[in-house]
Scaffold this motif. Structure first.
Motif, PDB file in Angstrom:
ATOM      1  N   UNK A   1       0.833  -1.197   0.000  1.00 11.39           N
ATOM      2  CA  UNK A   1       0.000   0.000   0.000  1.00 11.39           C
ATOM      3  C   UNK A   1       0.866   1.245   0.000  1.00 11.39           C
ATOM      4  N   UNK A   2       0.251   2.335  -0.451  1.00 10.82           N
ATOM      5  CA  UNK A   2       0.956   3.617  -0.497  1.00 10.82           C
ATOM      6  C   UNK A   2       0.166   4.670   0.265  1.00 10.82           C
TER       7      UNK A   2
ATOM      8  N   UNK B   1     -19.372   3.876  17.548  1.00  9.59           N
ATOM      9  CA  UNK B   1     -19.811   2.765  16.713  1.00  9.59           C
ATOM     10  C   UNK B   1     -18.573   2.066  16.163  1.00  9.59           C
ATOM     11  N   UNK B   2     -18.718   0.839  15.775  1.00  8.24           N
ATOM     12  CA  UNK B   2     -17.581   0.097  15.242  1.00  8.24           C
ATOM     13  C   UNK B   2     -17.310   0.540  13.807  1.00  8.24           C
ATOM     14  N   UNK B   3     -16.028   0.787  13.505  1.00  7.25           N
ATOM     15  CA  UNK B   3     -15.608   1.282  12.199  1.00  7.25           C
ATOM     16  C   UNK B   3     -14.264   0.682  11.848  1.00  7.25           C
ATOM     17  N   UNK B   4     -13.916   0.731  10.573  1.00  6.84           N
ATOM     18  CA  UNK B   4     -12.557   0.415  10.153  1.00  6.84           C
ATOM     19  C   UNK B   4     -11.774   1.715  10.117  1.00  6.84           C
ATOM     20  N   UNK B   5     -10.601   1.719  10.699  1.00  9.97           N
ATOM     21  CA  UNK B   5      -9.862   2.965  10.712  1.00  9.97           C
ATOM     22  C   UNK B   5      -8.419   2.799  11.147  1.00  9.97           C
ATOM     23  N   UNK B   6      -7.669   3.868  10.945  1.00 12.71           N
ATOM     24  CA  UNK B   6      -6.268   3.919  11.307  1.00 12.71           C
ATOM     25  C   UNK B   6      -6.114   4.800  12.541  1.00 12.71           C
ATOM     26  N   UNK B   7      -5.723   4.226  13.685  1.00 10.94           N
ATOM     27  CA  UNK B   7      -5.471   5.054  14.871  1.00 10.94           C
ATOM     28  C   UNK B   7      -4.398   6.089  14.572  1.00 10.94           C
ATOM     29  N   UNK B   8      -4.573   7.270  15.142  1.00 13.85           N
ATOM     30  CA  UNK B   8      -3.644   8.377  14.912  1.00 13.85           C
ATOM     31  C   UNK B   8      -3.437   9.119  16.219  1.00 13.85           C
ATOM     32  N   UNK B   9      -2.182   9.477  16.501  1.00 12.39           N
ATOM     33  CA  UNK B   9      -1.896  10.203  17.734  1.00 12.39           C
ATOM     34  C   UNK B   9      -0.798  11.226  17.484  1.00 12.39           C
TER      35      UNK B   9
ATOM     36  N   UNK C   1      -1.273   4.641  12.199  1.00  8.03           N
ATOM     37  CA  UNK C   1      -1.101   3.214  11.937  1.00  8.03           C
ATOM     38  C   UNK C   1      -1.013   2.946  10.440  1.00  8.03           C
ATOM     39  N   UNK C   2      -0.217   1.972  10.092  1.00 10.22           N
ATOM     40  CA  UNK C   2      -0.076   1.602   8.686  1.00 10.22           C
ATOM     41  C   UNK C   2      -1.229   0.745   8.201  1.00 10.22           C
ATOM     42  N   UNK C   3      -1.813  -0.059   9.098  1.00 10.38           N
ATOM     43  CA  UNK C   3      -2.903  -0.949   8.729  1.00 10.38           C
ATOM     44  C   UNK C   3      -4.131  -0.640   9.583  1.00 10.38           C
ATOM     45  N   UNK C   4      -5.288  -0.716   8.948  1.00 11.96           N
ATOM     46  CA  UNK C   4      -6.512  -0.359   9.658  1.00 11.96           C
ATOM     47  C   UNK C   4      -6.902  -1.439  10.647  1.00 11.96           C
ATOM     48  N   UNK C   5      -7.674  -1.039  11.646  1.00  8.99           N
ATOM     49  CA  UNK C   5      -8.194  -1.942  12.669  1.00  8.99           C
ATOM     50  C   UNK C   5      -9.715  -1.783  12.713  1.00  8.99           C
TER      51      UNK C   5
END
Length: 829
Positions: free
Chosen positions: A64-65, A293-301, A348-352
């Motif tokens: 991925x890019x 709610x539950x979602x797909x996403x990339x944590x960011x801090x 994060x590089x990969x979504x959770x």
């Protein structure tokens, strides 16, 4: 031979269409091979004489890019694909460019391991920016640096995928590497990739090109870009001090006792930075957030702390028994960050799958400032076009909405089985269509999985259970192959896309020829060389299995009808095989003593095992006689609350196989009982303390397949195979059945379902069909039919006496069917 020439014709058409685009001048680039880099950052500066009138970036990478232009984040990709049909994105970037000096910057992460059943994986980046008459391409003039903050030993998120948890050391990270002010003079020049397999090797003077192994064909993205949304204000629901270092924080179950630091909570709600000041004996602090709610996403801090401070970011889709845990659903959602001493922005590089996010901060002896906690939410750009509801039965809308939520959380660049596996299974696409077609009316994802699984077809005709490959776990599941065939019919029925369907016919023919080779003298698949799924439920898989053969029967009948629609003469050959198979299922598997169909027949002898799986298929496909169907239905609708095995000894279906059970009961007249059973079995999934999605199993904390509780084992609370209610409602609440490809013609009849008032909006292409039933003292049917659609109304189902009025005009004559086309109709009966 006919299919061979059809394939050649379509190939020429596709080539002609693709030739309109500018030629690929870009080269695949990466770091020098000896580095074995898994994460790289690449940059290219260029000059523009004027502000561009048009600017398109064509870009792809493995895996991925993340794309930046002039310091601004643009998007990420590419869409999942096997490398031999590499998907590339076309992005309009005119708004990011300016007159003068410009910069394009890309970060790429590659995970070693299998990506395809046909080719070895390889790391690479390919970029071509077309700005007016100027072309900027990836080549050896680009500056490139390995991202040394990336840990090559980062653990995988789960055994089902190559995605890994981040384990990054920001002390080695090149901060602001994507901005124009960054000095990249110390970076190396990119290495242009060449063919690296086969003999003889390249001769001197051969140029690098865009088409090399394994990327032998580049395919323009055929689904929309994912939506991205930065969510900035989660709710703080727990703060916890640790006086000892937690052992295995990812697997710790944290009780939600309601303890919250109010000062931090106020700061987050106002999007203000806040400081963590530690007590002397404190080892660390845990902050737990809820995104609602539950979602797909990339944590960011965005965070500041002394160099070497350890941070952990943990995610979970749900909490179980009021405890938060980041090792749910056979996966670990934990990222680890080591702070640099500067202001670190980590994503994060990969979504959770994330509803709950915990941030654990180590006490390194100094305060830590958190400037931002966020989640970059990604989602497929679904547009809800359908609606099903009833004022008298709120559960209709509840299950319709739950189906939509379930499909949304299980979908990114593909409809996947759930968020823990993220695999594009063939059977997932079939079940997903049952919800998708009636909720969103989308066809692109259905088309894509049919094509991508066919692209991985083996020489013998078999297809893998899922594609593209996500790990080295080569998996063939025979019922998945049957589902692929059924999905091809299903896709044509709903889309009318003859071009794609004809393109896939040769793959279907090879598969059917192979399946026929597994059959015995009764036309039954018997002791096949490949495994079959049946959702891993308890089932007798020896000899000839009823449920597998019922899926094969449906595949044969569906494919025969598909060929008939296409006016192909060979359809009757498949129907003849289906007739033989249907007769064998009726004759050999029925057990008069139990009043049920048995799971299997082994060397002519019936198995002792019985299941709802087999008997559901017997009903749904009308294999049972009416008398047999009545006995089966009576057995199934009896009160029995065990989600594993009924009192009669019959194995209970899993949520995934429930579609056929409820469809079958409805087909044999037990419509009210079917929906009562649906509510009994699924209703706990819609409780207020859940995400109100449809689960992978009946329980979240054990195995509903074997009936044995497995400590520490949990399951996904969203599985696409469970999102079938909209199709069930369309057929047996609203009485609608599509009967012509492209949804051009429907059959409609009144069904006594026990639900008296219904409103529905049904997507049909780019239009919508409206239907409203009112049943009681005054019975009426309202229809709004869009252009090009015909509905054949079963008059006898409306009133046995035949007294029917259409727009206040009494319907006269002996006709049994009323053919309605474009317009609004008010029908009373």
């Amino acid at each position: 031979m006919r299919y061979f020439f059809i394939n050649i014709l379509f190939s020429l058409l596709f080539f002609k269409a693709s030739a309109i685009e500018k030629h690929w001048a870009a080269k695949w680039i990466w770091a020098e091979e000896e580095l074995q880099a898994e994460a790289v950052m690449a940059r290219k500066s260029f000059e523009l004489g004027t502000s561009p009138k048009q600017a398109i970036v064509k870009i792809t990478a493995s895996d991925f890019y993340q794309l930046y232009i002039n310091g601004q984040y643009v998007n990420r990709g590419a869409a999942r694909s096997a490398a031999h049909h590499q998907s590339y994105d076309c992005i309009d970037v005119k708004g990011f460019l300016r007159e003068g000096k410009n910069l394009i910057a890309v970060r790429v992460v590659f995970e070693p391991g299998a990506q395809s059943y046909q080719f070895e994986a390889r790391a690479g980046l390919l970029v071509q920016m077309e700005v007016d008459n100027q072309v900027i391409v990836s080549d050896d003039s680009w500056r490139l640096m390995e991202d040394s903050s990336w840990d090559k030993e980062s653990p995988v998120i789960s055994r089902f995928q190559r995605d890994v948890c981040d384990n990054v050391d920001m002390r080695s990270y090149s901060h602001a590497w994507f901005t124009g002010d960054f000095d990249d003079s110390s970076w190396s020049f990119a290495h242009e990739l060449m063919r690296n397999a086969g003999w003889p090797a390249h001769q001197k003077g051969v140029r690098a090109t865009a088409s090399i192994n394994p990327w032998i064909k580049l395919v323009k993205r055929d689904i929309p870009m994912l939506k991205e949304e930065l969510l900035l204000k989660p709710t703080l629901i727990l703060t916890k001090n640790y006086l000892e270092y937690p052992q295995g924080l990812v697997s710790e179950k944290v009780l939600l006792d309601g303890t919250v630091d109010k000062a931090i909570s106020r700061g987050i709600s106002k999007k203000e930075r806040f400081e963590l000041v530690f007590q002397e004996d404190e080892k660390g602090r845990l902050l737990l957030f809820d995104f609602g709610k539950v979602m797909n996403g990339f944590p960011l801090i965005n965070i500041e702390g002394i160099s070497g401070t350890q941070i952990r970011v943990l995610c979970a889709p749900y909490v179980l028994n009021n405890h938060f845990c980041a090792s749910l659903v056979d996966a670990k959602y934990e990222d680890r960050i080591t702070l640099s001493g500067k202001r670190d922005l980590w994503e994060a590089s990969y979504f959770k799958p994330c509803r709950y996010m915990a941030v654990w901060v180590e006490n390194s002896g100094y305060p830590v400032t958190i400037n931002q906690i966020a989640l970059r939410h990604i989602s497929y750009p679904f547009e809800q076009k359908g609606l099903m509801e009833s004022a008298d039965a709120p559960w209709v809308k509840d299950f319709f909405t739950a189906s939509a939520k379930t499909i949304e959380i299980c979908t990114t660049d593909a409809i996947t089985d759930n968020y823990r596996e993220r695999r594009q299974y063939a059977q997932t696409g079939y079940y997903g269509a049952l919800g998708n077609y009636y909720i969103f009316g989308g066809m692109a994802l259905q088309r894509r999985y049919l094509i991508q699984i066919a692209q991985e077809q083996m020489a013998d005709g078999i297809m893998p259970a899922y594609a593209p490959l996500a790990t080295s776990d080569y998996m063939v599941i025979l019922d998945s192959n049957c589902f692929w065939l059924k999905s091809l019919w299903n896709y044509y029925l709903y889309s009318g896309d003859e071009k794609t369907v004809r393109q896939l016919l040769p793959a279907a023919e090879r598969l059917l020829e192979l399946l026929h080779g597994f059959t015995n003298e009764h036309g039954l698949i018997d002791n096949p060389p490949y495994a079959y799924w049946l959702d891993h439920a308890v089932n007798d898989r020896s000899g000839a299995n009823f449920t597998l053969n019922a899926h094969y029967l449906e595949a044969l009948e569906n494919y025969s009808e598909l060929l008939n629609w296409l006016k192909e003469e060979s359809y009757d050959g498949y129907m003849s095989k289906a007739k033989t198979l249907r007769g064998s299922l009726q004759k050999l598997f029925w057990n008069e003593e139990s009043g049920l169909f048995v799971d299997a027949v082994v060397d002519g002898k019936q198995s002792m095992q019985v299941s709802e799986h087999a008997n559901a298929m017997a009903l749904a496909l009308h294999i049972a006689t009416q008398e047999q169907g009545n006995k089966i239905s009576q057995n199934i609708v009896e009160e029995d609350n065990d989600f594993v095995k009924r009192n009669s000894g019959m194995t209970t279906v899993t949520p995934a196989m429930s579609y056929y059970l409820h469809k079958g009961l409805c087909e044999y007249g037990s419509v009210k009982a079917s929906f009562e059973l649906l509510n009994k079995r699924f209703n706990h999934m819609l409780a207020e303390n859940t995400n109100q999605t449809l689960w992978e199993e009946w329980w979240l904390h054990g195995s509903g397949r074997t009936g044995k509780f497995m400590p520490g084992k949990t399951r996904s609370d969203a599985q696409t195979e469970s999102a079938f209610p909209p199709a069930l409602f369309a057929g047996y609440l609203f009485g609608l059945e599509p009967v012509e490809p492209g949804l051009k013609r429907w059959a409609l009849k009144y069904i006594d379902s026990g639900v008296e008032n219904l409103k529905g909006v049904i997507p049909v292409g780019n239009a919508q069909m409206q239907i409203e039933w009112k049943v009681g003292k005054k019975q009426s049917l309202k229809l709004v039919i869009p252009q090009g659609i015909q509905i054949d109304v079963d008059i006898k189902s409306l009133d046995a006496k035949g007294t029917v009025w259409v727009n206040k005009q009494e319907l006269r004559g002996d006709a049994t069917t009323m053919n309605l086309t474009e317009g609004e109709y008010n029908i009373t009966f």
